[in-house]
Scaffold this active site. Sequence first.
Site, PDB file in Angstrom:
ATOM      1  CE  LYS A  22     -23.538  13.292 -10.864  1.00 58.20           C
ATOM      2  NZ  LYS A  22     -22.996  14.545 -11.396  1.00 58.20           N
ATOM      3  CG  ASN A  23     -25.587  14.567 -14.250  1.00 58.14           C
ATOM      4  OD1 ASN A  23     -25.126  14.987 -13.177  1.00 58.14           O
ATOM      5  ND2 ASN A  23     -24.903  13.789 -15.051  1.00 58.14           N
ATOM      6  CB  CYS A 118     -15.400  14.647 -12.867  1.00 58.43           C
ATOM      7  SG  CYS A 118     -16.600  13.799 -11.831  1.00 58.43           S
ATOM      8  NE  ARG A 123     -16.530  18.622 -17.025  1.00 57.82           N
ATOM      9  CZ  ARG A 123     -17.283  18.033 -16.081  1.00 57.82           C
ATOM     10  NH1 ARG A 123     -16.747  17.684 -14.921  1.00 57.82           N
ATOM     11  NH2 ARG A 123     -18.571  17.810 -16.286  1.00 57.82           N
ATOM     12  CG  ASP A 306     -21.493  10.788 -17.305  1.00 52.30           C
ATOM     13  OD1 ASP A 306     -22.480  11.466 -17.014  1.00 52.30           O
ATOM     14  OD2 ASP A 306     -20.401  11.285 -17.662  1.00 52.30           O
ATOM     15  NE  ARG A 398     -18.778  15.405  -7.042  1.00 54.38           N
ATOM     16  CZ  ARG A 398     -18.484  15.524  -8.345  1.00 54.38           C
ATOM     17  NH1 ARG A 398     -17.372  15.000  -8.827  1.00 54.38           N
ATOM     18  NH2 ARG A 398     -19.314  16.149  -9.164  1.00 54.38           N
TER      19      ARG A 398
HETATM   20  C1  EPZ Z   1     -22.586  17.134 -17.980  1.00 57.09           C
HETATM   21  O1  EPZ Z   1     -21.353  17.822 -17.824  1.00 57.09           O
HETATM   22  C2  EPZ Z   1     -22.627  16.107 -16.850  1.00 57.09           C
HETATM   23  N1  EPZ Z   1     -22.549  16.805 -15.584  1.00 57.09           N
HETATM   24  C3  EPZ Z   1     -21.446  15.140 -16.979  1.00 57.09           C
HETATM   25  O2  EPZ Z   1     -21.604  14.113 -16.001  1.00 57.09           O
HETATM   26  C4  EPZ Z   1     -21.478  14.473 -18.331  1.00 57.09           C
HETATM   27  O3  EPZ Z   1     -20.304  13.721 -18.488  1.00 57.09           O
HETATM   28  C5  EPZ Z   1     -21.543  15.537 -19.458  1.00 57.09           C
HETATM   29  O4  EPZ Z   1     -22.634  16.433 -19.234  1.00 57.09           O
HETATM   30  C6  EPZ Z   1     -21.734  14.901 -20.822  1.00 57.09           C
HETATM   31  O5  EPZ Z   1     -22.862  14.109 -20.852  1.00 57.09           O
HETATM   32  C7  EPZ Z   1     -23.691  17.327 -15.078  1.00 57.09           C
HETATM   33  O6  EPZ Z   1     -24.763  17.250 -15.628  1.00 57.09           O
HETATM   34  C8  EPZ Z   1     -23.571  18.031 -13.764  1.00 57.09           C
HETATM   35  P1  EPZ Z   1     -21.045  19.205 -21.493  1.00 57.09           P
HETATM   36  P2  EPZ Z   1     -21.059  19.169 -18.637  1.00 57.09           P
HETATM   37  O7  EPZ Z   1     -21.220  20.664 -21.364  1.00 57.09           O
HETATM   38  O8  EPZ Z   1     -22.291  19.969 -18.678  1.00 57.09           O
HETATM   39  C9  EPZ Z   1     -17.417  20.912 -24.129  1.00 57.09           C
HETATM   40  C10 EPZ Z   1     -21.095  12.782 -14.144  1.00 57.09           C
HETATM   41  O9  EPZ Z   1     -20.291  11.852 -13.998  1.00 57.09           O
HETATM   42  N2  EPZ Z   1     -17.925  22.240 -23.723  1.00 57.09           N
HETATM   43  O10 EPZ Z   1     -22.106  18.422 -22.149  1.00 57.09           O
HETATM   44  O11 EPZ Z   1     -19.843  19.774 -18.090  1.00 57.09           O
HETATM   45  C11 EPZ Z   1     -16.863  20.135 -22.934  1.00 57.09           C
HETATM   46  O12 EPZ Z   1     -15.540  20.476 -22.667  1.00 57.09           O
HETATM   47  C12 EPZ Z   1     -20.672  14.024 -14.939  1.00 57.09           C
HETATM   48  O13 EPZ Z   1     -22.230  12.783 -13.694  1.00 57.09           O
HETATM   49  C13 EPZ Z   1     -17.324  23.360 -24.245  1.00 57.09           C
HETATM   50  O14 EPZ Z   1     -16.369  23.275 -25.022  1.00 57.09           O
HETATM   51  O15 EPZ Z   1     -20.731  18.562 -20.069  1.00 57.09           O
HETATM   52  C14 EPZ Z   1     -17.038  18.695 -23.390  1.00 57.09           C
HETATM   53  O16 EPZ Z   1     -15.967  18.328 -24.193  1.00 57.09           O
HETATM   54  C15 EPZ Z   1     -19.236  13.970 -15.356  1.00 57.09           C
HETATM   55  N3  EPZ Z   1     -17.801  24.576 -23.870  1.00 57.09           N
HETATM   56  C16 EPZ Z   1     -18.329  18.770 -24.206  1.00 57.09           C
HETATM   57  O17 EPZ Z   1     -18.517  20.126 -24.564  1.00 57.09           O
HETATM   58  C17 EPZ Z   1     -18.884  24.709 -22.997  1.00 57.09           C
HETATM   59  O18 EPZ Z   1     -19.275  25.834 -22.684  1.00 57.09           O
HETATM   60  C18 EPZ Z   1     -19.569  18.279 -23.458  1.00 57.09           C
HETATM   61  O19 EPZ Z   1     -19.631  18.935 -22.231  1.00 57.09           O
HETATM   62  C19 EPZ Z   1     -19.462  23.560 -22.488  1.00 57.09           C
HETATM   63  C20 EPZ Z   1     -18.978  22.324 -22.876  1.00 57.09           C
END
Ligand code: EPZ
Length: 425
Positions: A22-23, A118, A123, A306, A398
């Site tokens: 998916k991702n 989610c 986020r 995840d 989803r």
């Molecule tokens: C991706 O989300 C995945 N989603 C998530 O999977 C997964 O949990 C996550 O990466 C971590 O592995 C998709 O790929 C669509 P991040 P993402 O940016 O991109 C902070 C699932 O179940 N952050 O790596 O949103 C953020 O708040 C989903 O498939 C900032 O502060 O995650 C978090 O604490 C749920 N500023 C951390 O970084 C930013 O601009 C990691 O978030 C971006 C992120």
Amino acid sequence: MDAFIIEGGNPLQGEVTISGAKNAVLGIIPAAVLCACSSKIENVPDIKDVNKMIVILEKLGAEIYREKDTLIINTEKPISYDVSDYEEETGQMRASYYLLGALLGRYRKAIVPLPGGCNIGDRPIDQHIKGFQALGATVVIEHGQVKMEAPELKGAHIFLDVVSVGATINIMLAAVRADGKTIIENAAKEPHIVDVANFLNLMGANIKGAGTDVIKIVGVEEMHGCEYSVIPDQITTGTYMMAAAATEGDILIKNVIPKHMEAITAKLSEMGVIVLEEDDGIRVIGKHPLKAVNVKTMPYPGFPTDLQQPMAVLMTIAQGTSTITESIFESRFKYVDELRRMGANISINSRTASITGVKALSATKIRTTDLRAGAAMVIAGLIADGETKITEIVHIDRGYENLQENLRNLGADIRRISEKDPACL
Ligand code: EPZ
């Protein structure tokens, strides 16, 4: 409002084949708009988030043909960079943010609603914005929309303050067609980052170092269509591994990349589960009693956030007290109350859950709070004593393809029922 009804107690037996990631595919589909071309993408999972992304691209003007798990995306005709009319679709998933990088890369401008996804904590997309601004874009967020313009998109040196999957992929999507060299430091290393980079390189991009924390991109003027097959889903694989472990089952999981599963295999082995790498997959044999373990979620190659929720379900029936620390998202324990309703013994202290094993979970009516919590509730239902009803499974749809059919084929007693929306009752 569909729900699952599960009669617990059946150990899972047999084989299951994993669908595409998916991702990864949610980054690859928008990447296909980076040129006026046609691309063929195989091993595309039939899940709600993918179907929504396809609908959005079609509304923007792309022609998309689908046959089974293969997509042909044709963007030879100009497509719109203005996604503002499709807030309903973009608001229901996180990955709609990838339209920002892809449209900025192709058109030097983009208007995209802020993403949904989610509800697992704060986020923000500040790191995405920081990257786009470094590449020369002016970015305005107003009326729930991100508006970007970059008369000149120039390569830049970008250091991410947090390891972000989304920001790493989004900056890659914009930088592949920028003038000059871009360096992304402290980049995320997840398998889906590498998959998106491989797809982009097949389209003619010049990306090096994906999968490491320093990614180097030299922008190209032209890109072209390609044929690509998406990697198997790491998180879906882990979910079936945990379902086998929890039910004391014995299953062969096919179409997997064992390297991607190392952190999960290590923890399951510590619990006493047998995980065997075979020619055509990973075999998982659940051995009870499970031993208690301590887990901390980390960016790849650490233990994935995840799989935090499904792992917690295993811990509810392990011998002794386990701990699970969530280091990525600050409120990803919303499912805990549902497990407590089943008799689980869990205490939360800030970002750490302490889980003391009980003899068995007892079946009841529980709800799904988000995608991966949904998978955890299904595993809880598979091991609970009696009939469990899981509501709001739209979250599960989803991200999991054919979950109940696959589990039924593995011997689970699970069925889907459609109910009138409680709000209407
Ligand atoms: C991706 O989300 C995945 N989603 C998530 O999977 C997964 O949990 C996550 O990466 C971590 O592995 C998709 O790929 C669509 P991040 P993402 O940016 O991109 C902070 C699932 O179940 N952050 O790596 O949103 C953020 O708040 C989903 O498939 C900032 O502060 O995650 C978090 O604490 C749920 N500023 C951390 O970084 C930013 O601009 C990691 O978030 C971006 C992120």
